[in-house]
Write a protein that holds these residues in place. Structure first.
Motif, PDB file in Angstrom:
ATOM      1  N   ASP A  86      -5.096   7.041   6.670  1.00 48.68           N
ATOM      2  CA  ASP A  86      -5.406   7.429   5.288  1.00 48.68           C
ATOM      3  C   ASP A  86      -6.297   8.663   5.196  1.00 48.68           C
ATOM      4  OD1 ASP A  86      -7.766   6.293   6.120  1.00 48.68           O
ATOM      5  OD2 ASP A  86      -7.952   4.883   4.441  1.00 48.68           O
TER       6      ASP A  86
ATOM      7  N   THR B  84      -0.353   4.037   1.195  1.00 53.18           N
ATOM      8  CA  THR B  84      -0.846   4.858   2.308  1.00 53.18           C
ATOM      9  C   THR B  84      -0.121   4.578   3.615  1.00 53.18           C
ATOM     10  OG1 THR B  84      -2.590   3.250   2.811  1.00 53.18           O
ATOM     11  CG2 THR B  84      -3.144   5.038   1.298  1.00 53.18           C
TER      12      THR B  84
ATOM     13  N   PHE C  26      -9.564   4.376   8.952  1.00 53.18           N
ATOM     14  CA  PHE C  26      -9.004   3.644   7.818  1.00 53.18           C
ATOM     15  C   PHE C  26     -10.131   3.217   6.889  1.00 53.18           C
ATOM     16  CE2 PHE C  26      -7.357  -0.519   6.077  1.00 53.18           C
ATOM     17  CZ  PHE C  26      -6.435   0.051   5.206  1.00 53.18           C
ATOM     18  N   LYS C  27     -10.027   3.647   5.646  1.00 52.71           N
ATOM     19  CA  LYS C  27     -10.986   3.289   4.594  1.00 52.71           C
ATOM     20  C   LYS C  27     -12.431   3.554   5.012  1.00 52.71           C
ATOM     21  CE  LYS C  27      -8.157   0.032   2.008  1.00 52.71           C
ATOM     22  NZ  LYS C  27      -8.037  -1.312   1.388  1.00 52.71           N
ATOM     23  N   GLY C  28     -12.653   4.738   5.577  1.00 53.87           N
ATOM     24  CA  GLY C  28     -14.006   5.179   5.888  1.00 53.87           C
ATOM     25  C   GLY C  28     -14.568   4.662   7.195  1.00 53.87           C
TER      26      GLY C  28
ATOM     27  N   THR D 127       0.830  -1.202   0.000  1.00 55.44           N
ATOM     28  CA  THR D 127       0.000   0.000   0.000  1.00 55.44           C
ATOM     29  C   THR D 127       0.860   1.246   0.000  1.00 55.44           C
ATOM     30  OG1 THR D 127      -1.624   1.292   1.260  1.00 55.44           O
ATOM     31  CG2 THR D 127      -0.179  -0.134   2.510  1.00 55.44           C
TER      32      THR D 127
END
Length: 317
Positions: free
Chosen positions: A94, A38, A135-137, A36
């Motif tokens: 992120d 990020t 992380f990721k929403g 990744t």
């Protein structure tokens, strides 16, 4: 030790510079099967974060939610009256740019969660660290394990070569070769002064060292013993090795005194393929045609830089 649990999940954060990016990403792929940009990744694979020179820490996820308020509402279920705790907001996440969580908000979130948990909140010397991270929403909360730079202690060895791998690179190469040490037997058949051996042994990897030069074998044994480790290092040419191994790590000789000709490299590579199922090769020159000639299949690779000097790390089967 590495293991996969369908019941547990973990979040890992990383720190690396541009010159280390390729190496760190290969190590990530070896551990998790993915990388990744990020610098944060979620996985069911459990890794001691101190194994990697690039990991900052690991969150063992206890709760998650769409909002931080959901985590605060769940906080009374965590902690213990018998221990102190501290909650930290992971700065590596992120949420960047306009979505970045600023310092004041991070502090407010830490206090809001900590004040709802069982046990006393101790900023300076807590019994248990916890972490919150977006992380990721989603928001994730759990027990936090900070990475300890064990490799740093190995930088000063009694015996050193100027062209030996750095401890950071050697540690990462050992992880790439043996991401899960359980049941794996490894060999470094051109071990030199034991830079890879020290890192691998310090992580509990079952590895032996061999080298054609008796003087460097002595140096390797001295370095291993200096750090309180126990290792099997013997003088041997690779063509004399009759045992079979799960993986071999080969830093191809290239310095002024031991630069291997192509015939010598071919011998090393041919016998590495004979004695090991998987081979991780460190080389200063591209050798795809040579690897193909020996019968290797390249399954992954990276380049690591040191000033103007570069090495290619190639994973073969």
């Amino acid at each position: 030790m590495t293991n996969i649990s369908r019941e547990s999940a973990f979040i890992y954060t990383f720190a690396y510079n541009d010159a280390e990016r390729s190496l760190c990403h290969l190590e990530m792929r070896s551990f998790f099967g993915a990388d990744t940009e990020t610098k944060i990744i979620k996985s069911h694979v459990k890794i001691n974060p101190s194994r990697s020179p690039f990991m900052k820490g690991r969150v063992e996820i206890l709760a998650d939610g769409d909002t931080v308020e959901e985590i605060i509402a769940k906080a009374p279920a965590f902690g213990s009256e018998e221990e102190t705790n501290k909650v930290i907001f992971l700065k590596i996440n992120d949420r960047q740019g306009i979505d970045k969580v600023e310092n004041n908000e991070r502090l407010q979130i830490e206090r809001a969660i900590g004040s709802e948990m069982q046990g006393e909140f101790d900023l300076h010397n807590p019994n248990q660290l916890y972490a919150i991270v977006p992380f990721k929403g989603r928001w994730y909360f759990g027990m936090y394990t900070k990475s300890e730079p064990i490799w740093f202690k190995h930088m000063k060895k009694p015996r050193e070569y100027s062209t030996a791998l750095s401890t950071r690179v050697a540690r990462s190469v050992a992880n790439i070769a043996v991401p899960n040490p359980e049941g794996i037997i490894a060999i470094d058949p051109c071990c030199g002064i034991g830079t890879v051996l020290v890192e691998a042994l310090s992580m509990g990897i079952d590895i032996v060292g061999r080298d054609i030069n008796p003087l460097v074998c002595d140096g390797s044994r001295e370095n291993i013993a200096y750090f309180g480790l126990t290792g099997d290092v013997k003088k041997s040419a690779i063509e004399e090795i009759v045992e079979s191994y799960d993986v071999a790590i080969i830093d191809l000789p290239y310095n002024l005194y031991t630069h291997a000709t192509w015939d010598e490299q071919f011998t090393i590579l041919k016998h590495a393929r004979r004695i090991a199922k998987k081979v991780v090769i460190v080389t200063i020159e591209s050798m795809d045609e040579r690897l193909e000639e020996v019968g290797f299949q390249v399954i992954d690779r990276c380049v690591t830089m040191k000033q103007q000097f570069s090495r290619e790390i190639v994973v073969c089967k």
